[in-house]
Design a protein around this motif. Structure first.
Motif, PDB file in Angstrom:
ATOM      1  N   UNK A 129      18.110  19.216 -31.163  1.00 55.30           N
ATOM      2  CA  UNK A 129      18.001  17.871 -31.637  1.00 55.30           C
ATOM      3  C   UNK A 129      18.178  17.833 -33.116  1.00 55.30           C
ATOM      4  N   UNK A 130      19.346  17.503 -33.538  1.00 56.16           N
ATOM      5  CA  UNK A 130      19.721  17.625 -34.938  1.00 56.16           C
ATOM      6  C   UNK A 130      19.351  16.414 -35.758  1.00 56.16           C
ATOM      7  N   UNK A 131      18.072  16.118 -35.906  1.00 54.27           N
ATOM      8  CA  UNK A 131      17.664  14.932 -36.648  1.00 54.27           C
ATOM      9  C   UNK A 131      17.247  15.356 -38.047  1.00 54.27           C
ATOM     10  N   UNK A 132      18.179  15.872 -38.797  1.00 56.16           N
ATOM     11  CA  UNK A 132      17.851  16.396 -40.103  1.00 56.16           C
ATOM     12  C   UNK A 132      18.983  16.073 -41.059  1.00 56.16           C
ATOM     13  N   UNK A 133      18.681  16.179 -42.352  1.00 52.47           N
ATOM     14  CA  UNK A 133      19.728  16.022 -43.325  1.00 52.47           C
ATOM     15  C   UNK A 133      20.568  17.291 -43.395  1.00 52.47           C
ATOM     16  N   UNK A 134      21.846  17.142 -43.769  1.00 50.99           N
ATOM     17  CA  UNK A 134      22.711  18.301 -43.883  1.00 50.99           C
ATOM     18  C   UNK A 134      23.525  18.534 -42.633  1.00 50.99           C
ATOM     19  N   UNK A 135      23.968  19.788 -42.459  1.00 48.70           N
ATOM     20  CA  UNK A 135      24.836  20.139 -41.340  1.00 48.70           C
ATOM     21  C   UNK A 135      24.043  20.364 -40.057  1.00 48.70           C
ATOM     22  N   UNK A 136      24.729  20.161 -38.946  1.00 43.24           N
ATOM     23  CA  UNK A 136      24.231  20.657 -37.661  1.00 43.24           C
ATOM     24  C   UNK A 136      24.844  22.040 -37.477  1.00 43.24           C
ATOM     25  N   UNK A 137      24.029  23.047 -37.192  1.00 39.88           N
ATOM     26  CA  UNK A 137      24.514  24.419 -37.086  1.00 39.88           C
ATOM     27  C   UNK A 137      23.934  25.065 -35.837  1.00 39.88           C
ATOM     28  N   UNK A 138      24.779  25.789 -35.098  1.00 41.61           N
ATOM     29  CA  UNK A 138      24.234  26.602 -34.018  1.00 41.61           C
ATOM     30  C   UNK A 138      25.182  27.717 -33.628  1.00 41.61           C
ATOM     31  N   UNK A 139      24.619  28.725 -32.975  1.00 43.86           N
ATOM     32  CA  UNK A 139      25.394  29.843 -32.467  1.00 43.86           C
ATOM     33  C   UNK A 139      25.712  29.608 -30.996  1.00 43.86           C
ATOM     34  N   UNK A 140      26.797  30.193 -30.531  1.00 45.94           N
ATOM     35  CA  UNK A 140      27.110  30.068 -29.108  1.00 45.94           C
ATOM     36  C   UNK A 140      26.205  30.992 -28.297  1.00 45.94           C
ATOM     37  N   UNK A 141      26.398  31.035 -26.979  1.00 46.61           N
ATOM     38  CA  UNK A 141      25.443  31.681 -26.086  1.00 46.61           C
ATOM     39  C   UNK A 141      25.330  33.185 -26.292  1.00 46.61           C
ATOM     40  N   UNK A 142      26.386  33.843 -26.747  1.00 48.35           N
ATOM     41  CA  UNK A 142      26.319  35.291 -26.936  1.00 48.35           C
ATOM     42  C   UNK A 142      26.438  35.697 -28.410  1.00 48.35           C
ATOM     43  N   UNK A 143      26.215  34.740 -29.304  1.00 47.09           N
ATOM     44  CA  UNK A 143      26.183  34.995 -30.751  1.00 47.09           C
ATOM     45  C   UNK A 143      27.471  35.612 -31.278  1.00 47.09           C
ATOM     46  N   UNK A 144      28.600  35.209 -30.720  1.00 45.46           N
ATOM     47  CA  UNK A 144      29.885  35.691 -31.223  1.00 45.46           C
ATOM     48  C   UNK A 144      30.564  34.661 -32.111  1.00 45.46           C
ATOM     49  N   UNK A 145      30.060  33.437 -32.106  1.00 45.99           N
ATOM     50  CA  UNK A 145      30.670  32.411 -32.950  1.00 45.99           C
ATOM     51  C   UNK A 145      29.619  31.409 -33.412  1.00 45.99           C
ATOM     52  N   UNK A 146      30.027  30.576 -34.351  1.00 43.58           N
ATOM     53  CA  UNK A 146      29.141  29.615 -34.994  1.00 43.58           C
ATOM     54  C   UNK A 146      29.829  28.260 -35.020  1.00 43.58           C
ATOM     55  N   UNK A 147      29.086  27.204 -34.688  1.00 42.79           N
ATOM     56  CA  UNK A 147      29.606  25.842 -34.725  1.00 42.79           C
ATOM     57  C   UNK A 147      28.868  25.052 -35.801  1.00 42.79           C
ATOM     58  N   UNK A 148      29.615  24.267 -36.562  1.00 48.04           N
ATOM     59  CA  UNK A 148      29.040  23.482 -37.651  1.00 48.04           C
ATOM     60  C   UNK A 148      29.527  22.046 -37.532  1.00 48.04           C
ATOM     61  N   UNK A 149      28.613  21.100 -37.475  1.00 43.11           N
ATOM     62  CA  UNK A 149      28.956  19.687 -37.449  1.00 43.11           C
ATOM     63  C   UNK A 149      28.510  19.025 -38.733  1.00 43.11           C
ATOM     64  N   UNK A 150      29.326  18.127 -39.281  1.00 43.19           N
ATOM     65  CA  UNK A 150      28.964  17.445 -40.522  1.00 43.19           C
ATOM     66  C   UNK A 150      29.606  16.061 -40.544  1.00 43.19           C
ATOM     67  N   UNK A 151      29.570  15.417 -41.689  1.00 44.30           N
ATOM     68  CA  UNK A 151      30.017  14.034 -41.779  1.00 44.30           C
ATOM     69  C   UNK A 151      31.500  13.819 -41.599  1.00 44.30           C
ATOM     70  N   UNK A 152      32.299  14.882 -41.689  1.00 43.35           N
ATOM     71  CA  UNK A 152      33.745  14.718 -41.586  1.00 43.35           C
ATOM     72  C   UNK A 152      34.338  15.347 -40.337  1.00 43.35           C
ATOM     73  N   UNK A 153      33.502  15.826 -39.413  1.00 46.97           N
ATOM     74  CA  UNK A 153      34.008  16.451 -38.195  1.00 46.97           C
ATOM     75  C   UNK A 153      33.213  17.677 -37.832  1.00 46.97           C
ATOM     76  N   UNK A 154      33.905  18.718 -37.380  1.00 44.98           N
ATOM     77  CA  UNK A 154      33.199  19.956 -37.061  1.00 44.98           C
ATOM     78  C   UNK A 154      34.124  21.151 -37.267  1.00 44.98           C
ATOM     79  N   UNK A 155      33.498  22.326 -37.410  1.00 47.31           N
ATOM     80  CA  UNK A 155      34.238  23.561 -37.633  1.00 47.31           C
ATOM     81  C   UNK A 155      33.663  24.644 -36.718  1.00 47.31           C
ATOM     82  N   UNK A 156      34.529  25.547 -36.289  1.00 47.34           N
ATOM     83  CA  UNK A 156      34.137  26.668 -35.451  1.00 47.34           C
ATOM     84  C   UNK A 156      34.532  27.962 -36.145  1.00 47.34           C
TER      85      UNK A 156
END
Length: 438
Positions: free
Chosen positions: A12-39
């Motif tokens: 539940x990303x109810x915070x200031x700044x980026x939304x950040x999380x790792x995938x299920x096996x910790x091989x990649x990182x997802x970042x959501x922000x005000x202009x879209x998202x990055x993997x």
């Protein structure tokens, strides 16, 4: 492994700044922000490679990737009740599904996709996005706290069973029935995390001082660790290592703790060193006089301590942590809402303070790192999209109010959009793994 507003997910990303999380096996990182998202893909030599960027798009506050595939689930601030399932390698939207309430969390594995609203959870078959089951009238869960095991054999869903005490409800997401209720804490839950196999679950309460690990099948408490004695500590995330030997925990303080899940033995070096100090003396005294001391006192001395720790450059910033192996070396990963990924070396034998190996900027631009992605307040006027669609089915859209008509068309398009044959995740032509080499 998700950065969330109450803790978590991590989760539940109810915070200031980026939304950040790792995938299920910790091989990649997802970042959501005000202009879209990055993997990003984690690579050898503690490197980080951007494998996809959707810039100049909608402000994204939830993005979840399915392992190393090209499937992602996305929720944006402009449409907080709509879940988009996308094929990012092709840049296409596969389908979408709408609800009459704000989506607070999304979890997925190779069998199930879970959508968490404030008072309900929807369990989808991920291959065709059909709703298999709806858990309605759950205790109020405004931060969207829930966890889904990565395993498809022991595919369990965990969520708060109470809003006043720390009960954990375990639900079998394959056979679609409640499994057990674990009385984990006296205070409301703040964080939940399954290990990779779904056999254990780690929990923390809003007090944030004690981390507990339970057996999922029978609810037995296996381990108890003391994170600290400070009050008003907000846990940001809990995560098991892939081998289930370690649990890491981050909070709103500058310290990230790592706990080792081993049975204490007399031969352990740490125990030997403690026996020679004042803490060892007190532990022995407590052991001898346990029958004469309050239970709260004996509990403190019987709880395990942190095996390792790191000290972040700043405090008060939410972060998500994970433990993985990179180039055959144990690494503790900490991704902050400010848009920084810290990589620390973890000594699996001696523990102690972990040295910083490398850090990466994951926010894209300095401005992106400070974007406040706040989803609107969730409403309680409805439980979920399917419920509303059922109520509107058969009615003439031309005779509905503007709001009703909009929801009707949303739900109609949502249930018709998944492909009839389902998603073929085992077909590399459709969902090829995307890694550094890909």
């Amino acid at each position: 492994m998700t950065l969330a507003g109450h803790s978590h997910s991590a989760d539940a990303p109810h915070h200031g700044g980026c939304f950040v999380n790792f995938n299920q096996d910790c091989t990649s990182l997802a970042v959501g922000c005000g202009s879209g998202y990055r993997l990003f893909s984690l690579g050898p030599d503690d490197g980080l490679e951007e494998i996809y960027a959707k810039n100049g798009g909608e402000d994204t506050y939830l993005v979840e990737r399915l392992f190393s595939s090209s499937l992602v689930a996305v929720v944006t601030l402009s449409a907080p009740r709509k879940l988009k399932v996308c094929h990012f390698n092709r840049g296409t939207e596969i389908c979408n599904y709408s609800y009459s309430n704000t989506i607070l969390a999304v979890k997925l594995n190779r069998s199930r996709l879970i959508v968490c609203l404030e008072e309900s959870l929807y369990i989808h078959n991920i291959r065709d996005m059909k709703v298999l089951h709806t858990i309605r009238d759950t205790p109020p869960n405004p931060s969207g706290l829930c966890s889904l095991s990565a395993s498809t054999d022991d595919c369990f869903l965990a969520y708060p069973g109470s809003s006043s005490i720390g009960e954990v409800q375990i639900f079998d997401a394959i056979h679609l029935h409640a499994k057990t209720m674990i009385p984990a804490h006296d205070s409301p839950l703040a964080a939940l995390a399954f290990n990779n196999s779904g056999s254990r679950i780690a929990t923390a309460s809003e007090k944030g001082t004690v981390i507990r690990v339970f057996n999922v099948r029978d609810g037995a408490r296996l381990y108890e660790f003391r994170r600290g004695v400070k009050r008003c500590v907000s846990i940001s995330s809990l995560a098991f290592s892939m081998c289930s030997t370690y649990v890491c925990c981050s909070s709103n303080t500058e310290t990230v703790h790592v706990f080792k899940l081993v049975e204490p033995t007399k031969e352990m070096p740490r125990q030997a060193s403690e026996d020679s100090g004042w803490m060892g003396y007190l532990s022995k005294a407590v052991s001898v006089g346990a029958n004469y001391l309050p239970a709260q006192v004996t509990d403190v001395f019987s709880q395990g301590r942190a095996f390792a720790s790191v000290h972040l450059p700043v405090s008060g910033v939410k972060s998500v942590c994970a433990i993985t192996t990179i180039s055959k070396q144990l690494r503790l990963l900490v991704a902050s809402a400010e848009g920084i990924l810290y990589i620390y070396a973890l000594d699996g034998v001696d523990g102690g303070v972990c040295p910083l190996v490398k850090q990466h900027c994951i926010a894209g631009t300095p401005a992106a790192a400070t974007v406040a992605a706040q989803p609107p307040n969730s409403t309680t006027s409805g439980k979920g999209g399917n419920t509303y669609a059922g109520a509107l089915r058969g009615r003439d859209p031309n005779l509905m109010s503007g709001t009703e008509s909009e929801k009707f068309h949303e739900m109609t398009s949502a249930v018709e959009s998944p492909p009839p044959a389902g998603f073929k995740f085992d077909d590399d032509k459709e969902f090829p793994p995307v890694s550094q080499s890909g």
